[in-house]
Design a protein around this motif. Structure first.
Motif, PDB file in Angstrom:
ATOM      1  N   THR A 132       0.842  -1.187   0.000  1.00 41.91           N
ATOM      2  CA  THR A 132       0.000   0.000   0.000  1.00 41.91           C
ATOM      3  C   THR A 132       0.883   1.245   0.000  1.00 41.91           C
ATOM      4  O   THR A 132       1.841   1.336   0.759  1.00 41.91           O
ATOM      5  CB  THR A 132      -0.885   0.005   1.256  1.00 41.91           C
ATOM      6  N   SER A 133       0.522   2.203  -0.851  1.00 47.76           N
ATOM      7  CA  SER A 133       1.303   3.440  -0.932  1.00 47.76           C
ATOM      8  C   SER A 133       0.979   4.351   0.254  1.00 47.76           C
ATOM      9  O   SER A 133      -0.072   4.225   0.887  1.00 47.76           O
ATOM     10  CB  SER A 133       0.999   4.169  -2.239  1.00 47.76           C
ATOM     11  N   ILE A 134       1.873   5.281   0.503  1.00 49.08           N
ATOM     12  CA  ILE A 134       1.674   6.260   1.574  1.00 49.08           C
ATOM     13  C   ILE A 134       0.421   7.087   1.303  1.00 49.08           C
ATOM     14  O   ILE A 134      -0.366   7.346   2.219  1.00 49.08           O
ATOM     15  CB  ILE A 134       2.916   7.197   1.701  1.00 49.08           C
ATOM     16  N   GLU A 138      -2.777   7.422   3.698  1.00 49.46           N
ATOM     17  CA  GLU A 138      -3.238   8.731   4.161  1.00 49.46           C
ATOM     18  C   GLU A 138      -4.722   8.907   3.839  1.00 49.46           C
ATOM     19  O   GLU A 138      -5.500   9.331   4.688  1.00 49.46           O
ATOM     20  CB  GLU A 138      -2.433   9.853   3.496  1.00 49.46           C
ATOM     21  N   TRP A 139      -5.113   8.562   2.616  1.00 46.48           N
ATOM     22  CA  TRP A 139      -6.500   8.711   2.206  1.00 46.48           C
ATOM     23  C   TRP A 139      -7.421   7.846   3.066  1.00 46.48           C
ATOM     24  O   TRP A 139      -8.484   8.278   3.497  1.00 46.48           O
ATOM     25  CB  TRP A 139      -6.664   8.370   0.730  1.00 46.48           C
ATOM     26  N   GLU A 140      -7.014   6.612   3.340  1.00 52.33           N
ATOM     27  CA  GLU A 140      -7.830   5.726   4.170  1.00 52.33           C
ATOM     28  C   GLU A 140      -7.988   6.292   5.584  1.00 52.33           C
ATOM     29  O   GLU A 140      -9.062   6.227   6.166  1.00 52.33           O
ATOM     30  CB  GLU A 140      -7.227   4.323   4.206  1.00 52.33           C
ATOM     31  N   HIS A 141      -6.912   6.858   6.124  1.00 52.68           N
ATOM     32  CA  HIS A 141      -6.972   7.451   7.458  1.00 52.68           C
ATOM     33  C   HIS A 141      -7.901   8.676   7.454  1.00 52.68           C
ATOM     34  O   HIS A 141      -8.742   8.832   8.363  1.00 52.68           O
ATOM     35  CB  HIS A 141      -5.565   7.832   7.939  1.00 52.68           C
ATOM     36  N   ILE A 142      -7.767   9.528   6.463  1.00 50.43           N
ATOM     37  CA  ILE A 142      -8.635  10.710   6.357  1.00 50.43           C
ATOM     38  C   ILE A 142     -10.096  10.270   6.272  1.00 50.43           C
ATOM     39  O   ILE A 142     -10.964  10.805   6.950  1.00 50.43           O
ATOM     40  CB  ILE A 142      -8.246  11.590   5.139  1.00 50.43           C
ATOM     41  N   HIS A 143     -10.355   9.287   5.438  1.00 49.46           N
ATOM     42  CA  HIS A 143     -11.735   8.812   5.262  1.00 49.46           C
ATOM     43  C   HIS A 143     -12.296   8.252   6.575  1.00 49.46           C
ATOM     44  O   HIS A 143     -13.447   8.508   6.928  1.00 49.46           O
ATOM     45  CB  HIS A 143     -11.797   7.759   4.158  1.00 49.46           C
ATOM     46  N   GLU A 144     -11.482   7.502   7.306  1.00 48.34           N
ATOM     47  CA  GLU A 144     -11.910   6.925   8.581  1.00 48.34           C
ATOM     48  C   GLU A 144     -12.233   8.027   9.592  1.00 48.34           C
ATOM     49  O   GLU A 144     -13.261   7.976  10.282  1.00 48.34           O
ATOM     50  CB  GLU A 144     -10.813   6.004   9.137  1.00 48.34           C
ATOM     51  N   LEU A 167      -7.594  20.217   4.433  1.00 50.79           N
ATOM     52  CA  LEU A 167      -8.416  19.013   4.306  1.00 50.79           C
ATOM     53  C   LEU A 167      -9.401  19.160   3.149  1.00 50.79           C
ATOM     54  O   LEU A 167      -9.583  18.226   2.357  1.00 50.79           O
ATOM     55  CB  LEU A 167      -9.161  18.734   5.617  1.00 50.79           C
ATOM     56  N   ALA A 168     -10.015  20.324   3.024  1.00 50.67           N
ATOM     57  CA  ALA A 168     -10.965  20.557   1.931  1.00 50.67           C
ATOM     58  C   ALA A 168     -10.286  20.387   0.571  1.00 50.67           C
ATOM     59  O   ALA A 168     -10.860  19.811  -0.356  1.00 50.67           O
ATOM     60  CB  ALA A 168     -11.598  21.940   2.058  1.00 50.67           C
ATOM     61  N   ARG A 169      -9.047  20.881   0.426  1.00 48.19           N
ATOM     62  CA  ARG A 169      -8.294  20.723  -0.835  1.00 48.19           C
ATOM     63  C   ARG A 169      -8.027  19.246  -1.122  1.00 48.19           C
ATOM     64  O   ARG A 169      -8.164  18.788  -2.242  1.00 48.19           O
ATOM     65  CB  ARG A 169      -6.996  21.519  -0.788  1.00 48.19           C
ATOM     66  N   LYS A 170      -7.617  18.501  -0.086  1.00 54.07           N
ATOM     67  CA  LYS A 170      -7.363  17.073  -0.259  1.00 54.07           C
ATOM     68  C   LYS A 170      -8.628  16.343  -0.692  1.00 54.07           C
ATOM     69  O   LYS A 170      -8.601  15.470  -1.550  1.00 54.07           O
ATOM     70  CB  LYS A 170      -6.817  16.449   1.022  1.00 54.07           C
ATOM     71  N   LEU A 171      -9.756  16.696  -0.098  1.00 49.70           N
ATOM     72  CA  LEU A 171     -11.025  16.058  -0.430  1.00 49.70           C
ATOM     73  C   LEU A 171     -11.474  16.407  -1.847  1.00 49.70           C
ATOM     74  O   LEU A 171     -12.080  15.597  -2.522  1.00 49.70           O
ATOM     75  CB  LEU A 171     -12.105  16.454   0.578  1.00 49.70           C
TER      76      LEU A 171
END
Length: 177
Positions: A132-134, A138-144, A167-171
């Protein structure tokens, strides 16, 4: 030419369809093309293809309907689904509906022909997990964290220790769902 290797290509991207058609013709296939389900049904009225390549997203239509139609027309047909929108759910549904294989784009003629020849499956396929890539972690952690905060972006940003706009930019780059 005999219909021994008659391939139907269901693809709405004209340039990609033209390229794949020429490539398969150079390999000895007779290729028929359709750009939607209605065109496919009309094509099947007069032909009995042995192979099919179906794009999963045909404009507003789903290619899964085409897979179902092709399989109903001839259950022995080798059907490969191509998609730029790969997911486990659509892969499972494609196989349930009669596809022999499922490939993510970009795929070339070699990949598709290999998929035709591996239609029966390979029980010796290794079960080793893909690293799994970093970014994925990161995306999985943000989603959780988003889920735990009832999708409240301000609360999720606080829990993640980042600015709400960050966070809004990442989303915005990668949709939740």
């Amino acid at each position: 030419m005999s219909d021994e290797r008659l391939l139907v290509l269901v693809e709405d991207d004209e340039a990609f369809a033209r390229t794949l058609k020429r490539s398969f013709e150079r390999r000895g296939y007779t290729v028929l093309t359709a750009d939607n389900h209605a065109a496919l049904v009309a094509l099947l009225a007069g032909h009995r293809p042995t192979h099919a390549v179906v794009d999963l997203k045909l404009g507003a239509e789903s290619g899964l309907v085409c897979v179902q139609t092709l399989h109903a027309h001839d259950p022995a047909m080798l059907i490969v689904v191509l998609t730029g929108f790969a997911s486990i759910a659509t892969a499972v549904e494609a196989i349930k509906l009669g596809a022999s294989n499922y490939l993510a784009k970009p795929s070339n003629t070699d990949d598709i022909e290999a998929a035709f020849s591996h239609a029966s499956g390979d029980p010796s396929t290794p079960l080793a997990p893909r690293p799994t890539s970093i970014k994925t972690l990161e995306w999985e952690h943000i989603h959780e964290v988003l889920k735990d905060s009832d999708f409240n972006i301000s609360e999720a940003a606080r829990r993640l220790g980042m600015h709400r706009r960050t966070l809004a930019r990442k989303l915005a780059k990668r949709q939740v769902g």
